[in-house]
Motif scaffolding. Structure first.
Motif, PDB file in Angstrom:
ATOM      1  N   HIS A 241       0.832  -1.211   0.000  1.00  0.00           N
ATOM      2  CA  HIS A 241       0.000   0.000   0.000  1.00  0.00           C
ATOM      3  C   HIS A 241       0.871   1.268   0.000  1.00  0.00           C
ATOM      4  N   PRO A 242       1.767   1.426  -0.948  1.00  0.00           N
ATOM      5  CA  PRO A 242       2.687   2.576  -0.920  1.00  0.00           C
ATOM      6  C   PRO A 242       1.987   3.928  -1.010  1.00  0.00           C
ATOM      7  N   SER A 243       0.914   4.025  -1.806  1.00  0.00           N
ATOM      8  CA  SER A 243       0.223   5.312  -1.938  1.00  0.00           C
ATOM      9  C   SER A 243      -0.495   5.683  -0.647  1.00  0.00           C
ATOM     10  N   VAL A 244      -1.044   4.686   0.047  1.00  0.00           N
ATOM     11  CA  VAL A 244      -1.708   4.944   1.334  1.00  0.00           C
ATOM     12  C   VAL A 244      -0.685   5.425   2.357  1.00  0.00           C
ATOM     13  N   VAL A 245       0.466   4.768   2.389  1.00  0.00           N
ATOM     14  CA  VAL A 245       1.536   5.164   3.311  1.00  0.00           C
ATOM     15  C   VAL A 245       1.963   6.601   3.041  1.00  0.00           C
ATOM     16  N   GLU A 246       2.176   6.926   1.783  1.00  0.00           N
ATOM     17  CA  GLU A 246       2.612   8.279   1.429  1.00  0.00           C
ATOM     18  C   GLU A 246       1.568   9.325   1.807  1.00  0.00           C
ATOM     19  N   ASN A 247       0.311   9.050   1.503  1.00  0.00           N
ATOM     20  CA  ASN A 247      -0.747  10.019   1.820  1.00  0.00           C
ATOM     21  C   ASN A 247      -0.960  10.161   3.317  1.00  0.00           C
ATOM     22  N   PHE A 248      -0.859   9.042   4.044  1.00  0.00           N
ATOM     23  CA  PHE A 248      -0.968   9.123   5.501  1.00  0.00           C
ATOM     24  C   PHE A 248       0.160   9.990   6.069  1.00  0.00           C
ATOM     25  N   LEU A 249       1.370   9.793   5.576  1.00  0.00           N
ATOM     26  CA  LEU A 249       2.509  10.577   6.066  1.00  0.00           C
ATOM     27  C   LEU A 249       2.394  12.048   5.672  1.00  0.00           C
ATOM     28  N   LYS A 250       1.801  12.323   4.524  1.00  0.00           N
ATOM     29  CA  LYS A 250       1.551  13.723   4.155  1.00  0.00           C
ATOM     30  C   LYS A 250       0.619  14.381   5.169  1.00  0.00           C
TER      31      LYS A 250
ATOM     32  N   ILE B  89       8.473  12.759  -0.076  1.00  0.00           N
ATOM     33  CA  ILE B  89       7.562  13.867   0.221  1.00  0.00           C
ATOM     34  C   ILE B  89       8.331  15.186   0.262  1.00  0.00           C
ATOM     35  N   GLU B  90       9.454  15.199   0.946  1.00  0.00           N
ATOM     36  CA  GLU B  90      10.250  16.426   1.036  1.00  0.00           C
ATOM     37  C   GLU B  90      10.816  16.798  -0.331  1.00  0.00           C
ATOM     38  N   GLY B  91      11.276  15.808  -1.105  1.00  0.00           N
ATOM     39  CA  GLY B  91      11.838  16.065  -2.416  1.00  0.00           C
ATOM     40  C   GLY B  91      10.838  16.634  -3.404  1.00  0.00           C
ATOM     41  N   SER B  92       9.546  16.383  -3.175  1.00  0.00           N
ATOM     42  CA  SER B  92       8.507  16.896  -4.074  1.00  0.00           C
ATOM     43  C   SER B  92       8.219  18.375  -3.846  1.00  0.00           C
ATOM     44  N   GLY B  93       8.802  18.955  -2.788  1.00  0.00           N
ATOM     45  CA  GLY B  93       8.535  20.350  -2.457  1.00  0.00           C
ATOM     46  C   GLY B  93       7.360  20.537  -1.523  1.00  0.00           C
ATOM     47  N   PHE B  94       6.782  19.442  -1.043  1.00  0.00           N
ATOM     48  CA  PHE B  94       5.587  19.476  -0.195  1.00  0.00           C
ATOM     49  C   PHE B  94       5.801  20.321   1.066  1.00  0.00           C
ATOM     50  N   THR B  95       7.009  20.289   1.615  1.00  0.00           N
ATOM     51  CA  THR B  95       7.250  20.963   2.904  1.00  0.00           C
ATOM     52  C   THR B  95       7.968  22.298   2.773  1.00  0.00           C
ATOM     53  N   LYS B  96       8.209  22.768   1.551  1.00  0.00           N
ATOM     54  CA  LYS B  96       8.994  23.991   1.379  1.00  0.00           C
ATOM     55  C   LYS B  96       8.366  25.180   2.100  1.00  0.00           C
ATOM     56  N   SER B  97       7.081  25.387   1.915  1.00  0.00           N
ATOM     57  CA  SER B  97       6.417  26.515   2.576  1.00  0.00           C
ATOM     58  C   SER B  97       6.294  26.296   4.078  1.00  0.00           C
ATOM     59  N   MET B  98       6.205  25.036   4.511  1.00  0.00           N
ATOM     60  CA  MET B  98       6.113  24.728   5.939  1.00  0.00           C
ATOM     61  C   MET B  98       7.396  25.110   6.649  1.00  0.00           C
TER      62      MET B  98
END
Length: 372
Positions: A265-274, A359-368
């Motif tokens: 369930h890689p997509s579930v893991v990624e979305n949960f961690l997001k 997640i970090e490499g995608s830029g998801f946390t840049k503004s955070m």
């Protein structure tokens, strides 16, 4: 106003009465209002029904696409409130996760639940997870919220030093709980052997249960976190140690799951961690709303105590909750006394940070990170 009018007209149409909105009325001088051809009103109603169905379809699809996920909480504290507060704020739902946080009563109980797939993730002290993996369980950590011990050790009034605990009874809730691990580590640092020099008993209700046991005199010492630390002080108990000042890197609360589930369930893991990473950010930046959430989760009515707990933890919340080799190494060293295999184990065998790195490499946390 528009929706109320539409709903009334739609119900009337379903009952066989044709109702035309006021904006389709025409006025003839000297006469009462006349209504345009019923054909126009029917056309409008049919159009509305079609628009309504198109509006509902994506909503139903979104609901169907959400993945039901249950996460076991190892304790009830401000520290573990991050996930329930994020769930209350809808931060997991926005990433397609229908989350249900459940308190399981300590690390070992939570491990049993994740092993049986009653829950998909475990959010508890890393000691129990690392110990389980040493014992052969295929469980892996996906994040570590803190890499230092945060407990205060509180004792009965007559206990002045840690050595006064020799021959006494203490509690850390139950074996495998993070408070239990912290208390045992504290005693070992002072030269006392847990289970031999000091007797451990189990209690229920996490922090409240430990404080109650101390208040009743059932135990001579325990490990506490805010807001229960201030309660202990008000009751006159002695603070033997603030473990934050001991400068020990030690992997704390961790998100973990079974390797088989993570792989399938890689997509579930990624979305949960997001959702989890965003919940950490929410905790750091939304003070008043987070305090409201803490009070709801801990069932508190005293806002000042909730604020105390928030202020204690807010600067400890990371942008990215990465595990560190040194933090896991300290846990392994702690476990060596009971699990000799820990002495030769490599810290990297116990965690997988690839999802967080993605997640970090995608830029998801840049503004955070910029708003920290």
């Amino acid at each position: 106003f528009g929706m109320n009018k539409v709903n009334l007209d739609y119900r009337a149409w379903m009952q066989g009465r044709l109702v035309v909105p006021f904006w389709e009325r025409v006025t003839v001088p000297g006469k009462r209002d006349n209504i345009k051809s019923p054909k126009i009103g029917l056309s409008w109603t049919v159009s509305f029904c079609m628009a309504l169905s198109l509006w509902l379809i994506p909503t139903q699809a979104d609901a169907q696409q959400r993945e039901k996920v249950r996460v076991a909480l190892g304790s009830i504290s401000v520290n573990t409130s991050v996930i329930p507060v994020g769930q209350q704020a809808g931060l997991f739902t926005k990433h397609g996760i229908d989350l249900e946080p459940i308190y399981m009563g300590g690390g070992m109980n939570s491990l049993a639940a994740v092993t049986s797939n009653s829950v998909q993730f475990l959010a508890a002290g890393s000691t129990a997870t690392i110990s389980a993996r040493l014992g052969g369980m295929d469980i892996i950590m996906l994040s570590v919220q803190s890499n230092q011990l945060e407990y205060g050790i509180y004792s009965a009034r007559e206990i002045k030093t840690v050595h006064d605990l020799k021959g006494k009874i203490v509690t850390g809730t139950r074996p495998g709980a993070s408070a239990d691990s912290a208390l045992r580590l504290f005693l070992r640092k002072a030269g006392l052997e847990p289970g031999k020099d000091v007797v451990f008993i189990s209690v229920g209700e996490s922090q409240q249960g430990r404080l109650n046991a101390l208040h009743r005199g059932s135990v001579a010492a325990t490990a506490l976190l805010p807001p229960f630390t201030s309660m202990a002080k008000q009751l006159g108990f002695h603070e033997l140690a603030d473990m934050r000042k001991m400068d020990i890197q030690y992997a704390g609360t961790a998100i973990a799951g079974m390797a088989s589930y993570i792989k399938s369930h890689p997509s579930v893991v990624e979305n949960f961690l997001k959702g989890y990473v965003e919940s950490l950010h929410y905790f750091r930046t939304q003070r008043e709303k987070t305090i409201d959430g803490i009070m709801k989760f801990l069932k508190m009515s005293d806002r000042a105590r909730a604020e105390e707990g928030y202020d204690f933890y807010v600067d400890l919340m990371p942008v990215m909750p990465y595990a560190t080799p040194d933090g896991v190494k300290s846990v392994l060293q702690f476990l060596t006394a009971t699990q000799p295999k820990a002495a030769t184990a490599k810290p990297e065998e116990f965690y997988d940070m690839s999802f967080l790195k993605k997640i970090e490499g995608s830029g998801f946390t840049k503004s955070m990170a910029a708003r920290r």
